[in-house]
Motif scaffolding. Structure first.
Motif, PDB file in Angstrom:
ATOM      1  N   PHE A 218       0.835  -1.195   0.000  1.00 23.18           N
ATOM      2  CA  PHE A 218       0.000   0.000   0.000  1.00 23.18           C
ATOM      3  C   PHE A 218       0.870   1.245   0.000  1.00 23.18           C
ATOM      4  O   PHE A 218       1.844   1.348   0.738  1.00 23.18           O
ATOM      5  CB  PHE A 218      -0.913   0.022   1.231  1.00 23.18           C
ATOM      6  N   ASP A 219       0.526   2.194  -0.871  1.00 26.90           N
ATOM      7  CA  ASP A 219       1.174   3.494  -0.881  1.00 26.90           C
ATOM      8  C   ASP A 219       0.161   4.511  -1.393  1.00 26.90           C
ATOM      9  O   ASP A 219      -0.992   4.170  -1.691  1.00 26.90           O
ATOM     10  CB  ASP A 219       2.446   3.491  -1.732  1.00 26.90           C
ATOM     11  N   GLU A 220       0.566   5.768  -1.507  1.00 27.36           N
ATOM     12  CA  GLU A 220      -0.356   6.817  -1.906  1.00 27.36           C
ATOM     13  C   GLU A 220      -0.891   6.609  -3.312  1.00 27.36           C
ATOM     14  O   GLU A 220      -2.048   6.925  -3.605  1.00 27.36           O
ATOM     15  CB  GLU A 220       0.320   8.178  -1.793  1.00 27.36           C
ATOM     16  N   GLU A 221      -0.078   6.062  -4.193  1.00 25.73           N
ATOM     17  CA  GLU A 221      -0.523   5.802  -5.560  1.00 25.73           C
ATOM     18  C   GLU A 221      -1.627   4.748  -5.587  1.00 25.73           C
ATOM     19  O   GLU A 221      -2.630   4.890  -6.291  1.00 25.73           O
ATOM     20  CB  GLU A 221       0.648   5.335  -6.423  1.00 25.73           C
TER      21      GLU A 221
ATOM     22  N   ARG B 177      -3.611   4.023  -3.056  1.00 18.38           N
ATOM     23  CA  ARG B 177      -4.783   4.647  -2.429  1.00 18.38           C
ATOM     24  C   ARG B 177      -5.563   5.475  -3.435  1.00 18.38           C
ATOM     25  O   ARG B 177      -6.790   5.371  -3.533  1.00 18.38           O
ATOM     26  CB  ARG B 177      -4.341   5.534  -1.266  1.00 18.38           C
ATOM     27  N   HIS B 178      -4.844   6.312  -4.177  1.00 13.24           N
ATOM     28  CA  HIS B 178      -5.495   7.188  -5.153  1.00 13.24           C
ATOM     29  C   HIS B 178      -6.248   6.374  -6.200  1.00 13.24           C
ATOM     30  O   HIS B 178      -7.393   6.696  -6.555  1.00 13.24           O
ATOM     31  CB  HIS B 178      -4.449   8.079  -5.818  1.00 13.24           C
ATOM     32  N   LYS B 179      -5.627   5.301  -6.683  1.00 17.55           N
ATOM     33  CA  LYS B 179      -6.273   4.483  -7.704  1.00 17.55           C
ATOM     34  C   LYS B 179      -7.515   3.797  -7.163  1.00 17.55           C
ATOM     35  O   LYS B 179      -8.550   3.731  -7.833  1.00 17.55           O
ATOM     36  CB  LYS B 179      -5.296   3.446  -8.243  1.00 17.55           C
TER      37      LYS B 179
ATOM     38  N   GLN C 273     -12.840  14.249   2.546  1.00 19.56           N
ATOM     39  CA  GLN C 273     -11.962  13.101   2.335  1.00 19.56           C
ATOM     40  C   GLN C 273     -12.808  11.833   2.449  1.00 19.56           C
ATOM     41  O   GLN C 273     -13.505  11.633   3.441  1.00 19.56           O
ATOM     42  CB  GLN C 273     -10.845  13.076   3.384  1.00 19.56           C
TER      43      GLN C 273
ATOM     44  N   GLU D 213     -12.288   8.619   3.007  1.00 16.68           N
ATOM     45  CA  GLU D 213     -12.119   7.713   4.157  1.00 16.68           C
ATOM     46  C   GLU D 213     -12.679   8.324   5.434  1.00 16.68           C
ATOM     47  O   GLU D 213     -13.316   7.630   6.233  1.00 16.68           O
ATOM     48  CB  GLU D 213     -10.640   7.372   4.368  1.00 16.68           C
TER      49      GLU D 213
END
Length: 262
Positions: A87-90, A92-94, A232, A234
């Motif tokens: 898991f990373d920000e990329e 999460r965004h996708k 946001q 979440e």
């Protein structure tokens, strides 16, 4: 209602799929359907659509190089929860772009949270939420988000229209309202609501582009919680589910008191 109680588990590892299914069986009343490939998942989702109320999805399937499993579930109106090894920000965004309900890393510590979410999504099917905002775009955005949580969602353009909807429906559990609206703003709406519905019967979440004093005013006039625009995803999901959980806890408490004669 049994046909609505199945959880679809899509996981290429048979060991992982068995572990996830066993945990769900032990922690919830819902049986599972299991698929190990995109092809098997597609067959299960299309042939047994009415038996599935949520799908637990692995993003790395042997026959899914293009990442089609989440869009497939979305296209069929099946709320999806993703289990991911990394898991990373990329990522999460996708996932948020693909409109997933939530995401969890594949660890035992995350399993309990996923199980609680499954139960909440099942209960949400029978609850109504009302979105109040004079911005059509924001109403559509929030309505889409709440429908993805399996809630039945109603809409109103301002406070006056919201009161009409609530009086007509009678069994709304949650109101999410903007502050700045014509005819009757968010503060005035909440004051009107609290004249009829107590905080333990109807949860209200105020929304505004400003925090600070508006947060305090929303809470002072009777809101249960508050969100700041831009929302946001979440945070919104967590706050909505916290309020719905609290309504359920208080309803159960009232029932216990009634049985005890208090």
């Amino acid at each position: 209602m049994n046909e609505l109680r199945h959880v679809l588990v899509v996981e290429d590892s048979r060991v992982q799929a068995k572990i996830i299914s066993q945990h769900i069986a032990e922690a919830t009343p819902f049986p599972t359907l299991v698929a190990h490939t995109l092809a098997e998942a597609k067959e299960a989702m299309t042939e047994k659509r009415d038996a599935i109320f949520v799908a637990i999805l692995d993003r790395n399937l042997p026959d899914d190089e293009d990442g089609g499993i989440v869009p497939l579930a979305t296209s069929l109106g099946i709320p999806s929860v993703v289990m991911t090894a990394t898991f990373d920000e990329e990522v999460r965004h996708k996932l948020l772009e693909q409109n997933v309900v939530d995401y969890f890393v594949k660890t035992m510590s995350e399993m309990a949270a996923m199980e609680r979410l499954i139960e909440r999504l099942y209960k949400n099917q029978f609850l109504k939420a009302l979105v109040v905002d004079d911005s059509r775009l924001f109403r559509l955005h929030l309505t889409k988000l709440l429908k993805n949580l399996n809630l039945q969602v109603l809409e109103a353009e301002d406070g006056r229209q919201a009161l009409d909807v609530l009086r007509r429906e009678g069994d709304v559990s949650l109101v999410v309202t903007d502050y700045n609206m014509p005819h009757l703003d968010g503060f005035g709406l909440i004051e009107e609501l609290r004249a009829t519905w107590a905080k333990d019967k109807l949860a209200v979440i105020g929304v505004s582009a400003e925090g600070g004093a508006q947060t305090v005013k929303f809470l002072k006039v009777g809101a249960n919680d508050f969100l700041v625009k831009p929302i946001q995803v979440e945070e919104c999901i967590c706050r909505v589910h916290q309020q719905l959980d609290m309504l359920e806890i208080l309803a159960n408490y009232r029932e216990l008191c009634a049985r005890a004669g208090h």
